[in-house]
Motif scaffolding. Structure first.
Motif, PDB file in Angstrom:
ATOM      1  N   THR A  45      26.044  61.442  42.226  1.00  0.00           N
ATOM      2  CA  THR A  45      26.966  61.404  41.088  1.00  0.00           C
ATOM      3  C   THR A  45      26.675  62.546  40.130  1.00  0.00           C
ATOM      4  O   THR A  45      27.597  63.176  39.589  1.00  0.00           O
ATOM      5  CB  THR A  45      26.849  60.052  40.356  1.00  0.00           C
ATOM      6  OG1 THR A  45      27.077  58.994  41.286  1.00  0.00           O
ATOM      7  CG2 THR A  45      27.873  59.950  39.233  1.00  0.00           C
ATOM      8  N   LEU A  46      25.389  62.847  39.920  1.00  0.00           N
ATOM      9  CA  LEU A  46      25.022  63.988  39.072  1.00  0.00           C
ATOM     10  C   LEU A  46      25.545  65.292  39.689  1.00  0.00           C
ATOM     11  O   LEU A  46      26.066  66.160  38.986  1.00  0.00           O
ATOM     12  CB  LEU A  46      23.506  64.060  38.911  1.00  0.00           C
ATOM     13  CG  LEU A  46      22.981  65.194  38.022  1.00  0.00           C
ATOM     14  CD1 LEU A  46      23.450  65.025  36.585  1.00  0.00           C
ATOM     15  CD2 LEU A  46      21.450  65.263  38.073  1.00  0.00           C
ATOM     16  N   THR A  47      25.420  65.401  41.013  1.00  0.00           N
ATOM     17  CA  THR A  47      25.935  66.586  41.719  1.00  0.00           C
ATOM     18  C   THR A  47      27.444  66.711  41.530  1.00  0.00           C
ATOM     19  O   THR A  47      27.967  67.801  41.285  1.00  0.00           O
ATOM     20  CB  THR A  47      25.605  66.497  43.218  1.00  0.00           C
ATOM     21  OG1 THR A  47      24.192  66.348  43.388  1.00  0.00           O
ATOM     22  CG2 THR A  47      26.071  67.745  43.966  1.00  0.00           C
ATOM     23  N   LEU A  48      28.144  65.580  41.614  1.00  0.00           N
ATOM     24  CA  LEU A  48      29.599  65.566  41.418  1.00  0.00           C
ATOM     25  C   LEU A  48      29.961  66.035  40.001  1.00  0.00           C
ATOM     26  O   LEU A  48      30.899  66.824  39.826  1.00  0.00           O
ATOM     27  CB  LEU A  48      30.159  64.166  41.670  1.00  0.00           C
ATOM     28  CG  LEU A  48      31.662  63.963  41.409  1.00  0.00           C
ATOM     29  CD1 LEU A  48      32.486  64.848  42.332  1.00  0.00           C
ATOM     30  CD2 LEU A  48      32.042  62.488  41.592  1.00  0.00           C
ATOM     31  N   GLY A  86      25.748  69.686  50.474  1.00  0.00           N
ATOM     32  CA  GLY A  86      24.400  69.437  50.984  1.00  0.00           C
ATOM     33  C   GLY A  86      23.355  70.252  50.259  1.00  0.00           C
ATOM     34  O   GLY A  86      22.272  69.743  49.928  1.00  0.00           O
ATOM     35  N   PHE A  87      23.676  71.499  49.995  1.00  0.00           N
ATOM     36  CA  PHE A  87      22.748  72.405  49.323  1.00  0.00           C
ATOM     37  C   PHE A  87      22.360  71.857  47.945  1.00  0.00           C
ATOM     38  O   PHE A  87      21.167  71.738  47.621  1.00  0.00           O
ATOM     39  CB  PHE A  87      23.405  73.796  49.259  1.00  0.00           C
ATOM     40  CG  PHE A  87      23.102  74.621  48.041  1.00  0.00           C
ATOM     41  CD1 PHE A  87      21.803  74.866  47.638  1.00  0.00           C
ATOM     42  CD2 PHE A  87      24.133  75.190  47.308  1.00  0.00           C
ATOM     43  CE1 PHE A  87      21.531  75.653  46.525  1.00  0.00           C
ATOM     44  CE2 PHE A  87      23.873  75.977  46.203  1.00  0.00           C
ATOM     45  CZ  PHE A  87      22.569  76.199  45.812  1.00  0.00           C
ATOM     46  N   VAL A  88      23.338  71.479  47.141  1.00  0.00           N
ATOM     47  CA  VAL A  88      23.044  70.995  45.784  1.00  0.00           C
ATOM     48  C   VAL A  88      22.420  69.600  45.818  1.00  0.00           C
ATOM     49  O   VAL A  88      21.445  69.316  45.116  1.00  0.00           O
ATOM     50  CB  VAL A  88      24.317  70.992  44.907  1.00  0.00           C
ATOM     51  CG1 VAL A  88      23.999  70.460  43.515  1.00  0.00           C
ATOM     52  CG2 VAL A  88      24.905  72.392  44.804  1.00  0.00           C
ATOM     53  N   PHE A 198      34.947  65.918  48.664  1.00  0.00           N
ATOM     54  CA  PHE A 198      34.061  65.411  49.723  1.00  0.00           C
ATOM     55  C   PHE A 198      33.081  64.387  49.156  1.00  0.00           C
ATOM     56  O   PHE A 198      32.862  63.317  49.740  1.00  0.00           O
ATOM     57  CB  PHE A 198      33.286  66.550  50.382  1.00  0.00           C
ATOM     58  CG  PHE A 198      34.104  67.405  51.304  1.00  0.00           C
ATOM     59  CD1 PHE A 198      35.019  66.831  52.181  1.00  0.00           C
ATOM     60  CD2 PHE A 198      33.965  68.785  51.307  1.00  0.00           C
ATOM     61  CE1 PHE A 198      35.781  67.620  53.031  1.00  0.00           C
ATOM     62  CE2 PHE A 198      34.719  69.583  52.156  1.00  0.00           C
ATOM     63  CZ  PHE A 198      35.632  68.989  53.033  1.00  0.00           C
ATOM     64  N   LEU A 199      32.480  64.721  47.998  1.00  0.00           N
ATOM     65  CA  LEU A 199      31.500  63.818  47.390  1.00  0.00           C
ATOM     66  C   LEU A 199      32.136  62.506  46.950  1.00  0.00           C
ATOM     67  O   LEU A 199      31.524  61.436  47.081  1.00  0.00           O
ATOM     68  CB  LEU A 199      30.819  64.493  46.204  1.00  0.00           C
ATOM     69  CG  LEU A 199      29.688  65.471  46.518  1.00  0.00           C
ATOM     70  CD1 LEU A 199      29.114  66.043  45.232  1.00  0.00           C
ATOM     71  CD2 LEU A 199      28.576  64.793  47.312  1.00  0.00           C
ATOM     72  N   LEU A 200      33.354  62.580  46.411  1.00  0.00           N
ATOM     73  CA  LEU A 200      34.057  61.359  45.992  1.00  0.00           C
ATOM     74  C   LEU A 200      34.205  60.380  47.148  1.00  0.00           C
ATOM     75  O   LEU A 200      34.173  59.162  46.958  1.00  0.00           O
ATOM     76  CB  LEU A 200      35.443  61.713  45.436  1.00  0.00           C
ATOM     77  CG  LEU A 200      35.507  62.107  43.960  1.00  0.00           C
ATOM     78  CD1 LEU A 200      36.913  62.581  43.609  1.00  0.00           C
ATOM     79  CD2 LEU A 200      35.110  60.928  43.066  1.00  0.00           C
ATOM     80  N   GLY A 201      34.367  60.939  48.352  1.00  0.00           N
ATOM     81  CA  GLY A 201      34.549  60.082  49.524  1.00  0.00           C
ATOM     82  C   GLY A 201      33.273  59.431  50.017  1.00  0.00           C
ATOM     83  O   GLY A 201      33.317  58.333  50.590  1.00  0.00           O
TER      84      GLY A 201
END
Length: 313
Positions: A45-48, A86-88, A198-201
């Motif tokens: 979530t922080l990454t998002l 993936g990197f972050v 992508f992250l939301l999914g």
């Protein structure tokens, strides 16, 4: 504009850009570590949040004519956007589960892995001097990890995955910029929202939505403000890197990077009381010597290449 922008002379803008990059690059590590240690905020979530704030910042930048967006087909940057996630995410997980010293040194392994990827899959060649600099870099990372009293298997797994995905991402970014004829900001302008989607999914699969530690959990106002602030700082890191590369030399950028590396290490030990043994200190010095040597030889080769081009009839 005669070297002026927004009323500031060119040299003052460069100094300002370097200061912004210095402060933001160091702050993002300490702020993220604080968020994990103090609030236990979910990693993805922080990454998002970082991705969304970065895209909003880039949107404002293009409205201010700082850069011009270029239309890109989504299918051609899909794998790049996935690797960006993936990197972050893995880099943040490495920070969450390791000491700042181990986290920083693990990132140094990106250089040897990139060289391995480019040699194996892209048939790129490197001089013996460049290859030899990888020995102290790797040896220093191994020494630090072996003698780190906070060493843990999970942190090592995340650090390893972070290095692998980051290396792939950096190789692909260079290839995509060349292939699509775009600069880093134009590419990031499309990457950030796609990576956010992508992250939301996948966030609901890996992280709770409600309750303690959930996305919609009972977070305090200071926690939410700190998370949003970390997003702004993450955007400033990306923006200032682009600014420095575009307005200074490769020497300035690389030497400044080593300065930040050292300050972040020292800050980690001072602010978070990370223990530091003599063997770990030797590992850090060994890795730093390797990084400095690598930069020195790469810059020499770059200058020699430019000289050869200039001498051609």
């Amino acid at each position: 504009m005669d070297g002026q922008l927004f009323g500031f002379p060119a040299n003052r803008r460069i100094v300002a850009g370097l200061l912004v990059n210095l402060l933001s690059s160091i702050c993002i590590v300490f702020i993220n570590k604080w968020i994990y240690v103090r609030y236990g905020f979910p990693n993805m979530t922080l990454t998002l949040v970082h991705f969304v704030v970065t895209w909003l910042g880039l949107y404002i930048c293009q409205k201010m004519d700082i850069f011009s967006p270029k239309s890109l087909p989504v299918r051609r940057i899909m794998w790049l956007a996935l690797s960006f996630c993936g990197f972050v995410a893995f880099t943040n997980l490495s920070l969450q589960n390791n000491s700042i010293g181990t986290y920083q040194l693990a990132k140094a392994m990106t250089t040897p892995v990139i060289i391995l990827i480019q040699t194996t899959y892209y048939k790129k060649t490197f001089s013996t001097k460049i290859k030899l600099t990888l020995v102290p870099i790797t040896l220093g990372v191994v020494l630090n990890s072996y003698y780190d009293v906070r060493f843990n298997v999970l942190g090592t797994v995340f650090a390893t995955l972070g290095v692998l995905v980051t290396s792939l991402y950096q190789v692909w970014v260079g290839a995509k910029q060349h292939e699509l004829q775009v600069n880093s900001m134009q590419l990031l302008y499309y990457q950030a929202p796609l990576s956010s989607a992508f992250l939301l999914g996948i966030i609901p699969v890996f992280e709770p939505l409600t309750g303690d530690g959930g996305i919609f959990g009972p977070w305090s106002l200071p926690a939410l403000v700190t998370v949003l602030f970390s997003g702004v700082v993450a955007f400033l890191v990306n923006l200032s890197i682009y600014w420095i590369i575009g307005n200074t030399s490769a020497v300035t950028y690389n030497m400044f990077g080593h300065f930040k590396f050292c300050i972040t290490l020292v800050g980690g030990y001072l602010l978070f009381n990370d223990p530091l043994s003599l063997n770990q200190a030797l590992g850090i010095l060994c890795t730093l010597a390797g990084i400095l040597s690598y930069t020195h030889f790469k810059l020499l080769e770059h200058e020699e290449g430019k000289s050869r081009l200039a001498q051609r009839p």
